[in-house]
Design an enzyme around this catalytic site. Structure first.
Site, mmCIF file in Angstrom:
data_model
loop_
_atom_site.group_PDB
_atom_site.id
_atom_site.type_symbol
_atom_site.label_atom_id
_atom_site.label_comp_id
_atom_site.label_asym_id
_atom_site.label_seq_id
_atom_site.Cartn_x
_atom_site.Cartn_y
_atom_site.Cartn_z
ATOM 1 N N GLY A 1 0.801 -1.225 0.000
ATOM 2 C CA GLY A 1 0.000 0.000 0.000
ATOM 3 C C GLY A 1 0.829 1.267 0.000
ATOM 4 N N ASN A 2 1.997 1.227 0.704
ATOM 5 C CA ASN A 2 2.808 2.442 0.837
ATOM 6 C C ASN A 2 3.427 2.882 -0.482
ATOM 7 O OD1 ASN A 2 4.632 0.143 1.008
ATOM 8 N ND2 ASN A 2 6.196 1.616 1.537
ATOM 9 N N LYS B 1 -4.078 -9.328 -1.759
ATOM 10 C CA LYS B 1 -3.179 -9.157 -2.912
ATOM 11 C C LYS B 1 -1.954 -10.070 -2.839
ATOM 12 C CE LYS B 1 0.489 -6.096 -1.741
ATOM 13 N NZ LYS B 1 0.463 -6.376 -0.343
ATOM 14 N N LYS C 1 -13.724 -8.681 6.033
ATOM 15 C CA LYS C 1 -13.018 -7.481 5.553
ATOM 16 C C LYS C 1 -13.920 -6.255 5.564
ATOM 17 C CE LYS C 1 -8.779 -8.315 4.039
ATOM 18 N NZ LYS C 1 -7.634 -7.489 4.372
ATOM 19 N N LYS D 1 1.809 -12.539 3.715
ATOM 20 C CA LYS D 1 3.036 -12.441 2.912
ATOM 21 C C LYS D 1 3.920 -13.668 3.169
ATOM 22 C CE LYS D 1 3.172 -7.442 3.562
ATOM 23 N NZ LYS D 1 1.998 -7.188 2.753
HETATM 24 P P1 ADP Z 1 1.339 -3.887 2.636
HETATM 25 O O1 ADP Z 1 0.520 -2.707 2.295
HETATM 26 O O2 ADP Z 1 2.726 -3.805 2.106
HETATM 27 O O3 ADP Z 1 0.658 -5.179 2.345
HETATM 28 P P2 ADP Z 1 0.967 -4.398 5.487
HETATM 29 O O4 ADP Z 1 0.752 -3.280 6.438
HETATM 30 O O5 ADP Z 1 -0.156 -5.276 5.158
HETATM 31 O O6 ADP Z 1 1.610 -3.739 4.211
HETATM 32 O O7 ADP Z 1 2.173 -5.313 6.014
HETATM 33 C C1 ADP Z 1 3.423 -4.751 6.400
HETATM 34 C C2 ADP Z 1 3.439 -4.541 7.924
HETATM 35 O O8 ADP Z 1 3.497 -5.795 8.586
HETATM 36 C C3 ADP Z 1 4.660 -3.820 8.479
HETATM 37 O O9 ADP Z 1 4.527 -2.427 8.367
HETATM 38 C C4 ADP Z 1 4.689 -4.299 9.930
HETATM 39 O O10 ADP Z 1 4.099 -3.331 10.776
HETATM 40 C C5 ADP Z 1 3.798 -5.537 9.950
HETATM 41 N N1 ADP Z 1 4.393 -6.714 10.555
HETATM 42 C C6 ADP Z 1 3.695 -7.604 11.300
HETATM 43 N N2 ADP Z 1 4.459 -8.597 11.724
HETATM 44 C C7 ADP Z 1 5.713 -8.355 11.239
HETATM 45 C C8 ADP Z 1 6.957 -9.046 11.348
HETATM 46 N N3 ADP Z 1 7.074 -10.190 12.028
HETATM 47 N N4 ADP Z 1 8.040 -8.520 10.732
HETATM 48 C C9 ADP Z 1 7.944 -7.363 10.034
HETATM 49 N N5 ADP Z 1 6.770 -6.660 9.903
HETATM 50 C C10 ADP Z 1 5.665 -7.151 10.489
HETATM 51 MG MG MG Z 2 -1.371 -5.655 3.359
#
Ligand code: ADP
Ligand code: MG
Length: 308
Positions: A11-12, A210, A125, A272
């Site tokens: 998202g970022n 996604k 969701k 992920k």
């Molecule tokens: P995206 O939009 O890239 O899908 P998300 O917010 O869904 O982003 O996922 C990324 C976030 O996951 C990071 O900003 C972090 O806060 C969080 N996160 C949760 N658990 C972990 C972990 N074990 N290691 C790193 N990040 C983590």
């Molecule tokens: Mg996400």
């Protein structure tokens, strides 16, 4: 060596936390993303770009809600395809400006889901506007929406998040890759469609993760690499605690162990890691890293990599 890479943009890459979501905000972020992405293309790799669309589809739903007295409200799959269209355009423009000799094109992509997916029995969701309890009861009665309380901020519509079964346009995407076209596809996880009682595809109100769709696509186009770009440079165990530990290159077994121990949050790092573990099991390369480290991570000098 030339690799086929499926790259999932977080998202970022399009909108940073706290930004309003103006065109200028989104364009500026996409320009930065295009700097990293174009380096991968320049290195000679084949590339499919998948992106998120949460805030963007949220805005489109809100516009629909606010204008409903004057302009007919469109269903969720239409809103999802609108977001794929405009995000695709912005990526195409930014990439084309950096790589005038390359062909870059967006494929509006449908992702087929199964109506029997048990996710449809308990939607999770939240999407669109916030409502009061009273409004939410009325919407549940009138439209049959499933409503839920969202973190003390009000009531919202809940939709299912089913598993992606198939990327409908996969053959088109493969043909484009074989012809060295950079492809933007499966934005927001894809426009959710399912076979109806007559066996015909029809849009459904759902949101597909996604990262799960990026995995589906990686398998279907037989990519060498699945790369998930997000807002943290690595995956960590004990994330956010004093004893957090950066993961660089880890085995499938270790990754599964940490996953089962609950180190990766459900709505963010969990999907992920799940996608990467499954991809690594095919003997292929799965990477999670920051957007700015994409090239280094592909070379093996940054990010978190799961190795088979
Ligand atoms: P995206 O939009 O890239 O899908 P998300 O917010 O869904 O982003 O996922 C990324 C976030 O996951 C990071 O900003 C972090 O806060 C969080 N996160 C949760 N658990 C972990 C972990 N074990 N290691 C790193 N990040 C983590
Ligand atoms: Mg996400």
């Amino acid at each position: 060596m030339k690799k086929r890479v499926v790259l999932a943009l977080g998202g970022n890459a399009i909108l940073q936390p706290g930004q309003a979501g103006t065109y200028e905000n989104q364009k500026a972020n996409i320009e930065t993303s295009a700097d990293s992405i174009s380096k991968i293309i320049k290195a000679g790799h084949e590339l499919v770009i998948v992106h998120g669309n949460g805030p963007q589809v949220g805005q489109i739903l809100r516009q629909n809600e606010l204008a409903k007295e004057e302009v007919p409200v469109q269903p969720l799959p239409i809103c999802s395809s609108e977001s794929q269209g405009f995000i695709g355009y912005m990526l195409q423009e930014s990439l084309k400006n950096r790589l005038p000799e390359k062909n870059v094109a967006t494929v509006l992509t449908m992702t087929e889901v199964d109506l029997k997916d048990e996710a449809f029995n308990h939607p999770t969701k939240p999407i669109g506007s916030f409502y009061t309890e009273e409004e939410s009861q009325k919407l549940a009665e009138e439209k049959g929406w499933v409503m839920g309380e969202d973190a003390g901020r009000g009531y919202r519509r809940l939709v299912a998040s089913p598993e992606p079964k198939q990327i409908v346009e996969v053959d088109v995407i493969k043909t484009m890759l074989e012809n060295e076209i950079v492809v933007v596809s499966t934005g927001g996880g894809g426009i959710p469609v399912a076979k109806n009682a007559e066996g015909k595809l029809e849009g459904v109100a759902a949101v597909i993760d996604k990262d799960s769709s990026a995995l589906r696509l990686s398998k279907d186009v037989a990519s060498d690499v699945l790369m998930i770009l997000t807002d943290v440079p690595n995956v960590y165990i004990n994330y956010g605690q004093e004893n957090q530990e950066k993961l660089e290159s880890i085995s499938i077994e270790k990754a599964e162990q940490y996953y089962n121990e609950g180190h990766f949050s459900d709505g963010s790092m969990g999907p992920k890691m799940a996608a990467c573990i499954e991809f690594a099991k095919l003997g292929k390369t799965a990477i999670i890293c920051a957007l700015s480290d994409a090239v280094e991570a592909l070379e093996g000098t940054a990010g978190t990599r799961i190795v088979g």
